[in-house]
Each structure stands twice: as C-alpha cells, then as structure tokens.
Design an enzyme around this catalytic site. Structure first.
Site, PDB file in Angstrom:
ATOM      1  N   ASP A 128       0.867  -1.217  -0.005  1.00 20.74           N
ATOM      2  CA  ASP A 128       0.150   0.023  -0.053  1.00 20.74           C
ATOM      3  C   ASP A 128       0.960   1.169  -0.066  1.00 20.74           C
ATOM      4  O   ASP A 128       0.428   2.456  -0.539  1.00 20.74           O
ATOM      5  CB  ASP A 128      -0.867   0.125   1.062  1.00 20.74           C
ATOM      6  CG  ASP A 128      -1.986  -1.282   1.282  1.00 20.74           C
ATOM      7  OD1 ASP A 128      -1.462  -2.310   0.564  1.00 20.74           O
ATOM      8  OD2 ASP A 128      -2.848  -1.022   1.886  1.00 20.74           O
TER       9      ASP A 128
ATOM     10  N   GLU B 214      -5.010  -5.023  -6.760  1.00 24.62           N
ATOM     11  CA  GLU B 214      -6.016  -5.666  -5.666  1.00 24.62           C
ATOM     12  C   GLU B 214      -7.253  -5.101  -5.764  1.00 24.62           C
ATOM     13  O   GLU B 214      -7.603  -4.055  -5.375  1.00 24.62           O
ATOM     14  CB  GLU B 214      -5.424  -5.834  -4.214  1.00 24.62           C
ATOM     15  CG  GLU B 214      -4.776  -4.445  -3.718  1.00 24.62           C
ATOM     16  CD  GLU B 214      -4.458  -4.642  -2.331  1.00 24.62           C
ATOM     17  OE1 GLU B 214      -3.295  -5.098  -2.174  1.00 24.62           O
ATOM     18  OE2 GLU B 214      -5.074  -4.175  -1.438  1.00 24.62           O
TER      19      GLU B 214
END
Ligand SMILES: *[C@@H]1O[C@H](CO)[C@@H](O)[C@H](O)[C@H]1NC(C)=O
Ligand SMILES: *[C@@H]1O[C@H](CO)[C@@H](O)[C@H](O)[C@H]1NC(C)=O
Ligand SMILES: *[C@@H]1O[C@H](CO)[C@@H](O)[C@H](O)[C@H]1NC(C)=O
Ligand SMILES: *[C@@H]1O[C@H](CO)[C@@H](O)[C@H](O)[C@H]1NC(C)=O
Ligand SMILES: *[C@@H]1O[C@H](CO)[C@@H](O)[C@H](O)[C@H]1NC(C)=O
Ligand SMILES: *[C@@H]1O[C@H](CO)[C@@H](O)[C@H](O)[C@H]1NC(C)=O
Ligand SMILES: *[C@@H]1O[C@H](CO)[C@@H](O)[C@H](O)[C@H]1NC(C)=O
Ligand SMILES: *[C@@H]1O[C@H](CO)[C@@H](O)[C@H](O)[C@H]1NC(C)=O
Ligand SMILES: CC(=O)N[C@H]1CO[C@H](CO)[C@@H](O)[C@@H]1O
Length: 890
Positions: free
Chosen positions: A462, A537
């Site tokens: 992330d 994702e």
C-alpha cells in the site's frame, strides 16, 4: 526405575534420530526433522542447560514435523483441531494470552564430526525472532536472528558433536513491532500471531569450502524464438578454514541436447575465511523457451555446481532454471505493462492467502494452481506471503507467474508518511529494523531468483519504502542476480527516487459493485477500479460458499443470520475492526436486485448469481479493454483464496469447493471469448492467445423469460492475437427490453467448434453508480436493476444423464464423467448448479467441471465433463434458479 524406562521410551524421536547422523557426506543439507515444544513459562529458564543432550522432554508437545508455528505445532500435537477451531466463533475462545511469552522449541540430532568436516546451520526465518542455543552454548540472539524471512547461516563446526541438542527460544509476534506475516483485515489473526519455526532449519555438511545459494542469470534478446541465451551460473564460495585453500569449481547444465557437454570448470584461490562469487558462463545456441501456461511449454534446465578441494567434494547444490525474459514499462498513462518473451502480457490473476497457521501442503497447493489455470488465470500475487520453496517449483512446472512482494499495514510499512497506520502508529524503523529487512530481502531474493515463474518483485504494497530502504532492497536484489522488474509498491500513492512510479493502482473496490462498474472507464473522470491500468488488488468482494461448506463451519443460528439478518456483523467475514465485518453492502444489492430471500437456499442461489456476474464482468472488462486507449494492463482479484473458512473474498472456498465466483472467473477469462459490455450494450471479443488461428463467428440471441426469441444475429470476423475488440453494438435490441431477458453469445471457429458459450441475464438499464460518493472500498449504487422477475420463472424440466469420459489428469486411475443436460421445456433453465457428492451426500472436493452454473435455452442440450476428483463421487446434485433439486447417480 520403571519411571525412567517410560521416560526413555517417550524420548522417542530424540533417541531414534540419535542413531543415524543427519548428514552423511559433504553437500548433504537436511532439515531438523521434528520439534518438541513448550511455553517458556513451563520449562527451566536455563536455556543453555536445556540445550545439552539428555533432557527429558516427554512431557512437552511433539510437533511431528520439521516446521510449524506454535499453533500449527499444537494442532499437530492434538491440542487443537481445525474443524473445532473453524466452527462458529470458537477461534475467538482460544487463550491467546499463552502466546504473549516466548516458547521453546527443542530437538536432539546426531552428526558424525571429524577433522576436515564442517557443519552449517541455516535458518530460513523464525517468527518473530529467536535466541539459538546448541550443546550448551548460545549461538545467536534475537537481534541477529530476527524476522519471519530472516534467513541466516551459522558455522557450528566447533560445537558439533555426535549427540547434539538444539534449543530455539521463539519470541511472540506483534505485527506492529515485528517483521511477521500478518493478515491485516483479511481474517481474524491466528492466536499466536504466526510465531514459531514456520520454515525449516537445516544442517549442511561441507568440506573446507561451503557454497552459498545458486543464482542463474539468463540474457536473451527478443525474438526469443530465434535468439541464443547467455547463461551465467553463480554461487558464492566461502573458505571455512584459517588457512588458504584452492577450490576446484565445476558446473554442469542439463536440459537440452546442446547441454550434453562437459562440466565448465575453474579453480579459485581463497584466503583464510575468504568469500568469492564464482561465475560460470554457458551459451545455449537454440534454447528451449519457458512460457506462461497459456502461451507454451515449461521446459526447465538444471544447473549443478560442485566445489571440490583436494579432489574431494566439499559442497554441492543444484537448481532448476528456465529461459524466459520479463520486462515492464510505465506507459504514457503511468500504468505498468509487463511483457513476457517480448509479448505484451496482461496479468490476469488473484491474491493468495496463506493458511492461517502457515501450514504448507504441496498437494493442496498443486490443486490450487490447477484451479487457477482452469480459471484461465496466469498470475498469483503474494502480498508478504512468500511461501516454502516448493511453491515456486510448482509454479515453474505448471507455468503460473508469481508476483511476490512485501506486505502492508504493519511493521513492514512503518514509514512516517504512512497514514494508513495513523491509529496505531508502529515505531519507524531503527538500525536493527533495517538490518532485519536487509537480511529478509537477501534471503527471499536468493530463494526466488532462479525461478522462471517469478514475474516481478514489489518492495512495497500500500505504501512505498523510503529512499533508504528502497536503495537497500534494490541493491540486495541486484546482488542476487535479479532480472525481472522491481516495482515500488502496489499503489500510486508515491514512490522512492530509485524506482520511480509503480504504475499500479489500489483504488478499490473491495466490496460489492455491480457488473457495469468495470466498463465505466469515462476517461475524463477518476473511475477508480474500472478496467484501465493495473489493478493490483480489486474485486466485488464476492465468494459465498455453498451449503456443503457452510454447514461445516456455521451453527444453525449462524446460517439463519446469513439471510435473516443481512446487516449483522459476522465472525467469518473479517476482523471486527475492519470495513468488511458484515455483508451489508453486498446484501443491499442482493435484496434490491434479486428480491428478499425466502429461505437460506433461495439466498444462496441468488448469492451465487451475484458472485458469478461480479467476477465474470471483472475479468471480461479487463480482457475487453486490454488494448483500449488507456489499456487495462492487469488485474489481481481480491482474493484468490482464504486463510480459513471465510464468507467472502475468494474464488473457491477453504474446502476447495468451486462455486459462483469460480465459474464467473473461468468463463470471463477464457482464452478466446465473447463478452457483453453492460455499460455500452455491445458484444466484445477477447483474445488472450498468441497462436490460435482462423476466422471466428459469434451467434447472438436474445430471449425473454417465456423463452420467446426477441433478437438474433450472427457476425463473422478475423482479429489479431492478444487483444480485445468490439464485435457488434446490441444496444437497440437490449435498450428496448421491457423486462429481464437472456442473452446467449456463442463463439465458434470455421468448423463449428464452440470456443466459448456465455449466457447473461440483462435488462434495458444498468445499476446506477454514484462515483462521487465512492469510498476506498466501494462505489455507492443509487438505482438498482430489477431482476426480481427471475423469481417468477416457470419451472424448467431438465434431464440429466451421465456417461463415461476419459482418463482424468491429476488423480491417477480416475476417469472423467460426461454429464449431459437437456432442457425439455420451452422456457430457459436458469443457472443450473451441479454438485458432485459422495455416498453420504457430502461435497467431493477438489473437483473440476468443464463448466457449471450454466443456463440452457429452451430445448437446448449441453455436455459437461467432471473430473479431477478422488474417486469418491457417487452422484450429482442438480438444482438451479428454476430447476427442481434432484440427485442423479453417476
Ligand atoms: C498480535 O499482534 C497484535 C498487534 O498487531 C497485538 O495487539 C496482539 O497482542 C498480538 N498477540 C499476541 C498473542 O502476541
Ligand atoms: C505521470 O506521472 C508524472 C509524475 O510522476 C506526472 O508528472 C505526469 O503528469 C503523469 N502523467 C499522466 C498521464 O498522468
Ligand atoms: C545489507 O547487507 C549486505 C550484506 O551483508 C551489506 O553489504 C549491506 O551494507 C547491507 N545494507 C544495509 C543498508 O544495511
Ligand atoms: C474484537 O475482537 C477482539 C478479539 O476477539 C476482542 O478482544 C475485542 O473486544 C473486539 N472488539 C470489538 C469492537 O468488538
Ligand atoms: C485470436 O487471434 C488469432 C490470431 O490472430 C485469430 O486467428 C483468432 O481468430 C482470434 N480469436 C478471436 C476470438 O478473436
Ligand atoms: C415473451 O414474448 C412473447 C412474444 O412476444 C410474449 O407473448 C410473452 O408475454 C413474453 N413473456 C414475457 C414474460 O414477457
Ligand atoms: C462529481 O464531482 C465532480 C468534481 O467534483 C463534478 O464535476 C461532477 O459534476 C460530480 N458529478 C455528480 C454526478 O455529482
Ligand atoms: C453519499 O451517500 C450517502 C448515503 O447514501 C448520502 O447520504 C450522501 O448524501 C451521499 N453524498 C453525496 C456527496 O452524494
Ligand atoms: C425433448 C427435446 O425437446 N429435446 C430437444 C432439446 O434440444 C435439442 C437441441 O438443442 C433438440 O435436438 C432436442 O430434440
């Protein structure tokens, strides 16, 4: 005396292994085969004393395996068992307080030390960190032996004896403070946070010179089909003596006819304790090329390196490798696009979930790879779940690409600028943390490097690593001979100078969105996860298990909650701190589009239709728009599989049962395919192949719920390989519908062979998305389509007959069965679900179906094939949206 005799007998494994030395010759590398373990609260604090041979561990837990986290060891030892742990909220009641103190792993083993023999102990990661003691001496402390991926080697020659005792003091893991393997918001955490010896600890016997890991650097130009490959085999030699030695190094490459030659040899002088990288060069004039499964074969070469001193083998090792080339570019839209062997490669994959207790099972993982390939996926993403070495061997053999990388949301991304961690900020890295991360990267790079299936490495998920950490990672990867693209992170939030932009987006969705979401790529607006760029994702959060699985882990009350309490928090969804602790967003869509369920069965068939629609359109959207103005360069479905029996985020459930989300993916990713673009009401072709050929035809037919034909059209076309393209606009036919209708698209070749058959339920409108009201995990729908007429369909009569098939791959000695469905009615038979069950009516898994959850036209006949099961299948349960449930004997 009797007591002693019993104790001696119970010493068991310790005594048995004392009989046979672990290693017998130079080059042998063997895992310590078993462990006894106990909480540090219950054993002597004298760890040096405990690490002397002869301690009675009969009252300890016996792991019976070379590697297990504490919980996995306790499951092996019979203290817990999965079926109990998984049932309802039992996991919540395990006493996790027992894991707040260190645990002691201990084992005795025999060696046969002698002059000139050296012994190396190698760790491959101990979570979270450990003190190591051998034969009464401490050989490492937890500052040095730190991190789940911190592999280290120890020269134990001076301590090695005939009988050895080894003690590992394992420290507890706090994901925010330690380098572990966390599960973020995927599922509740394992009670021990994954602490323990989760990977093998090995002992290697060598002569004077030991060998580091082998890496193989393969240089080849495109076109790979007509270029030679320059291969460099590399291994570090280390002189373990206090005097200079000369090592005779030899490498043998095997794999194709041109390799039959002699060993490549050289002699290297090493000063006392000196390390040198030894390199061997070999040209493969006409190399056999390794391809991802959909594009070709997976030939593997082998490189064996031997170091000899004074004509005696000192150390030896081997590795497989493949000849292939991976590159990537960040295109003009700032999106990453990979190429494999010179061909643009659209990543079509799923995100891997390791077992909650990090147990490894090669047979199970092989079935998972077979499932992925059956769903036509080409890549698996590992977010901080780099597994055991067998993982990579299996992917090499099957032709599945791997996208490994570090994980988010904990110590691994403890950067000052990481606002995701703002609530519980972990301490930013100190010098010791950099060292742990450094050794973790060095270790993983050495394991991954030779494998042709490794597509890339993501040094962040992330968030991107800071400049210092990024430079360290890149340096470690380069030193390991890394050749595939190194990417800064899986998101577009920022990047370190050394790597530049990642070209990957992480903008959701993670929860339910309607099928038109993916096609809404309005270029002037930020359409988040829609089908453009590289989605690292993303998905609609679907993956509802079927009844056979649900009843294994839910009580009657839990089952009732599924359809009677659509907004209730559910233990089997996620952690209680996450945004995914209930099915509220999903259920709102289900209730409003398909109508309130009248029973659990009704809920489940509607859920499977939702799941199927969701994954099919996601894969189709990315496939169709692969070469759009702003190309959809890749997608990783969130997620492939779960760590435990979960109610969402999977393409098959924990028990390996393939349901709606599986078959939606399988249909939507077919190599040659035809798809419906919900947004534009057009029919699109998708071609993932490089080598299929010939003219193609699509037959399009639209019928209403009574089975009456509303429109029909055939289109012939020729297209190019590796592309997505519009076939025909069907908006005038669909835009004028007055209610739900069925759309059938059949793609065939010149000889009438059906390449893809695909049925949709459609209306004249689409779900309306309020893009401005998106969150990081979904986009709000303000007006839902009306599929409720599907609940008023007349019942269709379907006949089901079965006949012999052919020998099945996978499970030796089994045959496939041909299942013939025939719709005897004048109405469509909608969403026919076929479940293979055993004599007692339990689901048989794993299982492979050529297709499932199919919709038949009036009077249509369809043949399916079922195979890949263990032979216990006795009958097939048949049901559907408007098909009465029956059971048919095989
Ligand atoms: C597991 O890690 C979490 C933080 O990520 C921590 O709060 C908890 O105490 C840890 N549990 C154990 C058993 O160490
Ligand atoms: C790509 O990213 C750079 C910054 O790294 C930015 O300057 C440029 O405008 C971006 N291009 C597009 C098309 O978004
Ligand atoms: C990482 O480890 C290597 C090998 O020991 C060393 O050369 C390098 O300096 C280390 N890097 C950092 C940033 O500690
Ligand atoms: C969440 O679960 C943990 C662990 O089971 C429990 O201690 C905690 O009280 C729960 N928190 C909430 C908000 O339900
Ligand atoms: C896929 O590409 C090949 C090669 O160009 C072509 O012959 C074939 O018809 C294409 N198939 C589809 C469905 O477009
Ligand atoms: C289907 O179409 C036929 C022919 O137009 C019509 O008679 C019938 O009512 C339609 N069925 C539904 C459910 O609309
Ligand atoms: C969404 O937001 C953008 C920018 O704030 C604005 O231009 C647009 O009109 C909004 N759209 C809707 C449907 O509210
Ligand atoms: C977003 O959705 C919420 C809930 O439906 C609604 O209350 C709110 O007004 C919406 N906000 C905007 C900016 O549309
Ligand atoms: C009983 C029946 O009507 N069978 C028909 C089913 O549909 C196929 C074509 O798909 C016909 O050939 C059968 O006659």
């Amino acid at each position: 005396m009797i007591g002693h005799a019993v104790a001696a007998l119970l010493l068991g494994s310790g005594l048995a292994s004392a009989a046979a030395p672990l290693t017998s010759k130079a080059g042998d590398q063997v895992a310590i085969p078993d462990w006894d373990l106990k909480s540090s609260s219950d054993v002597s604090k004298d760890l040096k004393g405990l690490s002397k041979p002869g301690v009675d561990t009969s009252s300890w837990y016996h792991a019976g395996t070379s590697k297990c986290t504490i919980m996995a060891c306790l499951i092996n030892a019979g203290v817990y068992n999965d079926e109990d742990l998984w049932y309802s909220d039992n996991l919540n009641h395990v006493n996790w307080g027992q894991f707040l103190v260190p645990w002691i792993y201990r084992q005795e083993f025999a060696l046969s030390p002698a002059k000139g023999k050296h012994f190396i102990l190698q760790t491959n990661g101990i979570t979270s960190k450990a003190d190591l003691f051998l034969n009464g001496k401490q050989i490492a402390d937890s500052n040095y032996q730190s991190g789940a991926y911190g592999g280290r080697t120890y020269d134990i020659t001076n301590l090695a004896a005939e009988k050895n005792a080894f003690v590992v003091q394992v420290y507890p893991t706090d994901y925010l403070y330690d380098f572990g393997l966390g599960f973020v918001d995927w599922n509740p955490y394992p009670s021990d946070n994954g602490s323990g010896i989760w990977r093998d600890i090995t002992i290697k016997q060598t002569g004077s010179v030991s060998m580091g890991p082998i890496s193989v650097v393969v240089d080849i130009d495109v076109p790979v089909e007509s270029s030679p490959a320059e291969v460099t085999i590399r291994a570090e030699a280390q002189n373990l003596e206090t005097f200079a030695v000369t090592v005779d190094a030899a490498a043998v490459v095997t794999g194709d006819a041109s390799c039959a030659g002699d060993a490549i040899k050289q002699s290297v002088k090493l000063g006392p304790g000196e390390k040198k990288l030894v390199e061997f060069k070999k040209t493969l004039k006409k190399p056999e090329i390794w391809w991802p499964k959909q594009w070709g074969g997976q030939p593997l070469y082998n490189a064996k390196v031997t170091f000899s001193v004074n004509n005696a083998v000192s150390d030896t090792a081997q590795t497989n490798f493949g000849v292939r080339k991976v590159t990537s570019v960040v295109n003009s839209h700032n999106d990453t696009q990979y190429s494999v062997n010179g061909h643009p490669f659209q990543v079509v994959g799923g995100g891997y979930g390791a077992d909650m207790f990090l147990r490894w099972d090669s047979a199970r993982f092989t079935r998972i790879v077979e499932y992925m390939l059956d769903m036509h996926q080409n890549t698996v993403r590992l977010e901080g779940k780099m597994e055991q070495p067998e993982f990579y061997e299996i992917c090499d053999k099957y032709g599945l690409m791997i996208m490994p990388g570090w994980e988010c949301c904990d110590k691994w991304e403890a950067w000052a600028y990481n606002d995701e961690l703002a609530i519980f900020p972990p301490p930013v890295w100190d010098d010791g943390d950099y060292e742990t991360a450094n050794y973790s990267m060095i270790h993983e790079a050495s394991v991954l490097q030779p494998h042709p299936s490794v597509l890339t490495f993501l040094v962040g998920s992330d968030f991107w690593p800071n400049d210092e950490a990024a430079a360290m990672y890149v340096n470690d990867l380069k030193n390991a001979g890394w050749q595939t693209p190194i990417i800064a992170s899986a998101a577009k939030r920022g990047y370190p100078a050394i790597l530049g932009p990642s070209g990957m987006k992480m903008d959701g969705p993670y929860d339910w969105v309607p099928p038109n979401y993916w096609y809404d790529t309005e270029p002037s607006a930020d359409r988040l996860g829609a089908a453009f760029g590289f989605g690292s994702e993303l998905g609609s959060g679907v993956g509802t298990p079927e009844m056979g699985s649900l009843k294994r882990f839910l009580t009657q009350g839990d089952l009732d909650d599924l359809w009677k309490q659509p907004n209730k928090n559910l233990f089997h969804m996620s952690t209680n701190l996450s945004s995914f602790y209930n099915r509220q967003i999903y259920n709102e869509g289900l209730w409003k589009r398909y109508g309130a369920p009248s029973s659990l069965d009704d809920y489940l068939i509607k859920a499977q239709m939702m799941d199927y629609e969701a994954t099919r359109s996601q894969y189709e959207g990315f496939g169709a728009l692969w070469n759009a103005d702003r190309p959809a360069t890749g997608l990783i479905y969130w997620m492939l599989n779960n760590a435990w029996p979960s109610l969402h985020w999977n393409q098959f459930d924990y028990y390996l049962h393939p349901a709606g989300s599986y078959f939606g993916t399988k249909v939507g990713s077919r190599i040659e395919h035809v798809a419906y673009n919900y947004q534009t009401k057009e029919v699109w072709g998708i071609n993932h192949s490089l080598d299929k050929n010939g003219p193609r035809k699509v037959d399009i037919e639209l019928i209403n719920t009574s089975g009456k034909q509303l429109a029909k059209k055939s289109v012939n076309f020729n297209t190019k390989a590796n592309s997505g393209f519009k076939v025909v606009d069907f908006s005038s036919q669909i835009g004028t519908l007055s209610s739900v209708a069925f759309l059938r698209l059949v793609l065939s070749d010149n000889n009438g062979n059906v390449l893809s058959r695909n049925v949709y339920w459609v209306t004249n409108s689409i779900d309306k998305l309020d893009w401005n009201n998106s969150t990081w995990y979904y986009t709000q729908v303000t007006k839902f389509v009306d599929y409720t007429p599907l609940s008023k369909l007349s019942t269709a009569q379907v006949s089901v007959t079965t006949g012999p098939g052919k020998p099945a791959p996978g499970v030796p000695g089994t045959q496939t069965r041909i299942v013939t469905l025939e719709n005897k009615s004048s109405v469509p038979a909608v969403f026919i679900r076929l479940t293979l069950v055993d004599k007692s009516g339990n689901d048989v898994n794993p299982v492979s179906w050529s297709d499932n959850y199919v919709t038949l036209w009036p009077k249509e006949k369809l043949q399916l094939e079922v195979g890949g099961w263990d032979g216990s299948g006795a009958s097939i349960q048949v049901s559907g949206k408007n098909v009465k449930a029956t059971t048919v004997k095989l």
